[in-house]
Every structure is written in structure tokens, then in C-alpha cells.
Design an enzyme around this catalytic site. Structure first.
Site, PDB file in Angstrom:
ATOM      1  CD  GLU A 171      -2.981  -0.890   0.155  1.00  0.00           C
ATOM      2  OE1 GLU A 171      -3.259   0.168  -0.509  1.00  0.00           O
ATOM      3  OE2 GLU A 171      -4.060  -1.660   0.102  1.00  0.00           O
ATOM      4  CD  GLU A 174     -14.320  -5.601  -1.285  1.00  0.00           C
ATOM      5  OE1 GLU A 174     -12.728  -5.623  -1.078  1.00  0.00           O
ATOM      6  OE2 GLU A 174     -14.821  -4.806  -1.844  1.00  0.00           O
ATOM      7  CD  GLU A 188     -10.243  -2.374  -7.841  1.00  0.00           C
ATOM      8  OE1 GLU A 188      -9.294  -2.086  -7.483  1.00  0.00           O
ATOM      9  OE2 GLU A 188     -11.503  -1.871  -7.346  1.00  0.00           O
ATOM     10  CB  THR A 200      -2.246  -1.573  -9.434  1.00  0.00           C
ATOM     11  OG1 THR A 200      -3.347  -2.244  -9.088  1.00  0.00           O
ATOM     12  CG2 THR A 200      -1.586  -1.164  -7.915  1.00  0.00           C
TER      13      THR A 200
END
EC number: 3.2.1.-
Length: 510
Positions: free
Chosen positions: A96, A345, A364, A450
Site C-alpha cells: 500500500e 466485495e 476497478e 494499479t
């Protein structure tokens, strides 16, 4: 819709700056900021991400550039330089910290120094490379994670002052360890110091070495001391998604042939063992194809859910030149979106209901929608984008920003707005409609990380002289074409044929 997407970003950004900065995140319901949970270091849901380094501002920097706001970008950069320090007694996740912080600092540095000139001239007169220095500082603080492991795989977490603490978990997920090469590679090339890139490449090589000898599949959790797989789930969602993404993007950005071959080989295993349904998306018979989670040891179906992160795999297929598969996978997630006006999720495709109910404003699905629009130029994807914008505004907009949805069924909320909402979700939605944006005009010369940070494909970063736009996935795909985005829009009848092939009756869930 373009103005709506811009307004969404500024509503979240301005409220973060007013109510949360210099803390990491905005709690949009109570209009306050949050940082690491110092009282409960075991609270990794918070502490993996929040490092007491103004994450919300840092992660949003190059979204300001995408919006063309030079004045606010320069102001924000000055705030970061003057206020952000990594000399903090916090333990963060290596992955992260790399994708959200190092990636944004490097991307913004390239924009400010005009090395990423595709975005326009954002030269900052008094800028002296401070963001590159900060990225280097943070990377140095992450290096202890790569020491004292028998495999060379990094510890998943590291304290920014003390290094790896005693009793740190000796297990890491595949994507967490193996999705560092873009950021570490750019850092190494800017510093002319191969240390960071070699570390990332070594990690990828080690993970690849431990793939299953019979199936060729990877698991989702691995022991960094022994190389034993602690998680046998093999999929294209959480725990594995960005590993495959970065293999391909490492080739696109750097010209890495080894990573390309790893990507192509992994794709064969994925299609052999994970793909269910009809053999070709375009055919009208049989069940629509999609990707399931399997046991890495034999390819048997392990469970009956897909997760929200898997939506990004459609975007990976766009980059791989595998457009029909991208359209099919996006179709599945669009059907889920239509059912809930958001994506849970985890969604159980067998029970046709969520397994995990929350929706943290993930990017996404918006990302894949944007990439498919770039590939097809079909207005269908802009229609999807409008639905996303409307749903976010309807269900998640609160007093001071946009809140995580606790339950997609009753639309109850949690008081958290994660940094990726500003760095990715709003960015992709805006780019979907701002067709004259420099990012879209130079789409074939840019790579998104990403975390949605933008890196230029230039000779400075490449080891090969040629720059490829769309890559071959297998022999049935078209040849690479750097001008792919300049092709005419995909004909409406072709798109309808592909979506009919997906079989929305199968996906229209009660």
C-alpha cells in the site's frame, strides 16, 4: 457527466482539505480526519494503509493534473513538501505504501519536471525534485522488509522507523509482494540506482519459481521463509490481481521480455483452469464465460464467489489485446452493478447473492469501463459511466464527501472515504467523458499503475527501442497496433453481438 465527475472529485477533495488534512483520510459523515490507529496496532484494516503522511492529499496529486488544475496542483505539492514526513513510528503495508505514496510522488514528479510531457506543461518554477527525494526516502524505509527472509520475498509490513518488528507475520499475499515493479522500476531509473528494480524483479522471479509444478498456478498467500503456499486459492481477484497486471505493464513500460513471457504463460494457465463457460465469448451457445477461484493444486473449483477486485481483469485483457474476453467479463460485473447499483466485495455466483456486503467506492469497475471505451469507442460504456456517477451520488454522497457502503442491500453507510476514490474512481470517470483530455489523446503512450497513477512510456524507461501499444495474447489475436485507439468505434452490431453472447439472461439475477 464530465462536469459531474469533476464536481464529485472536488467535493471529496475540498472536504478532505478542510476537515481532514493533514491526517490521512476523511470521515465524510462526521466531517473529520483519521490517521493510524496508534492505540490498536493490530488494526491492520486501518494501519496497513494509513501512515500519518497525509495520504488523501498525496494520492490525489496527479488527479489534479488530469483535471488540468495547475494552480491547485502546485499548491498541493507545496503542502506535501512542507508537511509530509516519513519519520513516523507507524507500521504500514509495503504494497500500500508503494502503490499509493511512492507511485503518486513519482508520477507527480514526472509531471512537474515535464518528463511526462504528454499531460501538458505543469512545470513548477520553485520545484527542485523534492517529491523524488521523498519517494526515495520512503523506499529506503521499506527496504528492511526485504532483509532476513530465506526466500527473498518481503515481509508484508514494516515500521517506518524501526524496520521489521518482532513477531511480524511471515506470510504475504502474491499481489502484495509481486506488484512493486512499476514504482520500484521508475524509482531506480530516475535515481540511476538499480537496487529497487532488482528487488522487485527478484520477488517476481521467486513467486514464479514456486508456482505449482503440475498446474502452473499460483496461490494467494505464501510463506516468505519457506516458499510454502499458505493460501491455495488461485484466481484473478484479491490477492493475485495486480501481480498479473504488473507483469504485463512491466513489459509495456520498460520493455521487459521476461515479465511478458511470465504473463503469457500465466494467462494460459488461467484460461486452462479458471475459465468456465463457453469456449469463445462471441459464440451464442452455452453458459457465458467467466473466471472462478480454484485450488492451485488441481484446478478444481474452490468456492462460488467472485470479488470486486476481479473487475480489473477486464482492463488487463484490454491491454493484452483480448477484447472479446474483456467485454464478457465486464458484462458480468455490469449485471451485478445493475442489480445493486454498486458491486459488493464478494458476490456468490451460485447463490446469486453477496457473500461480503460492503462497497468501499472501489475503482476497478470504473477503470475497466474506461479502458473498454478507449478500445471500442462505443457510447455504451459512457452510458455505464453515467450509471456509476448517478449511483455514487445517490447512495454514498453525505455531508462532507462520499462514504463507504456498509451493506449493498440496504445501502447503510460507514464513515470512511478511502484515498483511491480521489486517485482512481473519480479520475477514470472523468477521463471516460473528457475525450480531448491529454491523457486520452496520448493514451497509447501512458501506463496507469494499479493505483491509477500515470507513467509515460518513453525511451528513458525502456530497455527496448520499440514501443508497443496492444500486445499479442495468443496466436488468435491481432498483431500489435500502436494506433489501436485511432481505429473507428466498434460497430454497434458487433458490440450487441458480443453482449448478446454474454447472455444477460444468465446474469440477470433475481
Amino acid at each position: 457527466a464530465k462536469e459531474q465527475a469533476k464536481e464529485m472529485f472536488y467535493f471529496g477533495y475540498d472536504n478532505y482539505m478542510e476537515h481532514a488534512f493533514p491526517l490521512d483520510e476523511l470521515d465524510p459523515i462526521h466531517c473529520k480526519g483519521r490517521g493510524p490507529d496508534y492505540d490498536h496496532p493490530e488494526n491492520i484494516n486501518i494501519n496497513d494503509v494509513l501512515g500519518d503522511y497525509s495520504l488523501g492529499l498525496v494520492d490525489a496529486l496527479n488527479t489534479l493534473a488530469v483535471l488540468g488544475n495547475k494552480t491547485e496542483l502546485h499548491k498541493a505539492v507545496r503542502l506535501v513538501i512542507e508537511n509530509v514526513s516519513f519519520e513516523k513510528n507507524v507500521t504500514v503495508q509495503v504494497f500500500e505504501a508503494t502503490i499509493r505514496v511512492i507511485g503518486s510522488l513519482l508520477s507527480t514528479h514526472l509531471i512537474l519536471t515535464n518528463e511526462n510531457h504528454f499531460l501538458g506543461n505543469f512545470t513548477m518554477p520553485d520545484y527542485d525534485g523534492e517529491l523524488l527525494t521523498m519517494a526515495h526516502d520512503l523506499a529506503i524505509r521499506l527496504l528492511p522488509a526485504f532483509e532476513n527472509t530465506r526466500t527473498g520475498l518481503p515481509y508484508p509490513r514494516v515500521n517506518l522507523i524501526q524496520g521489521v518488528l518482532p513477531h511480524t507475520l511471515n506470510e504475504t499475499c502474491t499481489s502484495g509482494a509481486g506488484s512493486l515493479q512499476l514504482e520500484f522500476g521508475v524509482l531506480s531509473r530516475l535515481l540511476n540506482d538499480e537496487t529497487y528494480e532488482l528487488l522487485a524483479k527478484r520477488v517476481n522471479a521467486v513467486i514464479w519459481k514456486f508456482r505449482h509444478k503440475q498446474t502452473g498456478l499460483l496461490g494467494n498467500v505464501i510463506d516468505i521463509q519457506t516458499g510454502e503456499w499458505r493460501g491455495i486459492l488461485s484466481g484473478v481477484g484479491a490477492g493475485l490481481d495486480s501481480f498479473y497486471e504488473y507483469l504485463l505493464k512491466s513489459h509495456v513500460l520498460f520493455g521487459e521480455e521476461t515479465e511478458l513471457q511470465m504473463f503469457l504463460e500465466s494467462q494460459r494457465y488461467i484460461f486452462d483452469y479458471l475459465r468456465r463457460g463457453r469456449s469463445l465469448c462471441r459464440l451464442g451457445e452455452g453458459d457465458p464465460p467467466f473466471f472462478v477461484n480454484v485450488d492451485m493444486r488441481d484446478g478444481s473449483t474452490l468456492n462460488t464467489w467472485v470479488d470486486a477486485l476481479q473487475a480489473s481483469y477486464a482492463g488487463v485483457q484490454v491491454l493484452a489485446g483480448n477484447l472479446d474476453e474483456a467485454i464478457c467479463l465486464h458484462g458480468l460485473y455490469y449485471a451485478i452493478w445493475r442489480k445493486y447499483e454498486m458491486i459488493p466485495e464478494r458476490y456468490n455466483w451460485h447463490l446469486k447473492s453477496p457473500d461480503v456486503y460492503f462497497y468501499p467506492l472501489r475503482p476497478e469497475f470504473a477503470e475497466s469501463t474506461y479502458l473498454l471505451y478507449q478500445a471500442t469507442r462505443s457510447p455504451f460504456y459512457q452510458h455505464v459511466g453515467r450509471e456509476i456517477i448517478d449511483a455514487i451520488n445517490l447512495h454514498t454522497r453525505v455531508l462532507c464527501g462520499f462514504a463507504t457502503v456498509h451493506n449493498v442491500l440496504d445501502k447503510s453507510l460507514e464513515d470512511r472515504m478511502e484515498s483511491f476514490f480521489l486517485s482512481e474512481t473519480c479520475k477514470y470517470l472523468y477521463l471516460l467523458f473528457d475525450e480531448d483530455n491529454p491523457v486520452n489523446r496520448h493514451y497509447d503512450r501512458l501506463v496507469f499503475s494499479t493505483e491509477g497513477h500515470i507513467f509515460p512510456i518513453t525511451e528513458k524507461f525502456r530497455t527496448l527501442s520499440s514501443i508497443q501499444g496492444v500486445l499479442k495474447f495468443n496466436e488468435s489475436c491481432e498483431s500489435p497496433d500502436p494506433d489501436d485507439r485511432l481505429r473507428p468505434p466498434l460497430p454497434a452490431d458487433k458490440l450487441k453481438q458480443l453482449y448478446d453472447a454474454v447472455g444477460f439472461n444468465f446474469y440477470k439475477l433475481p
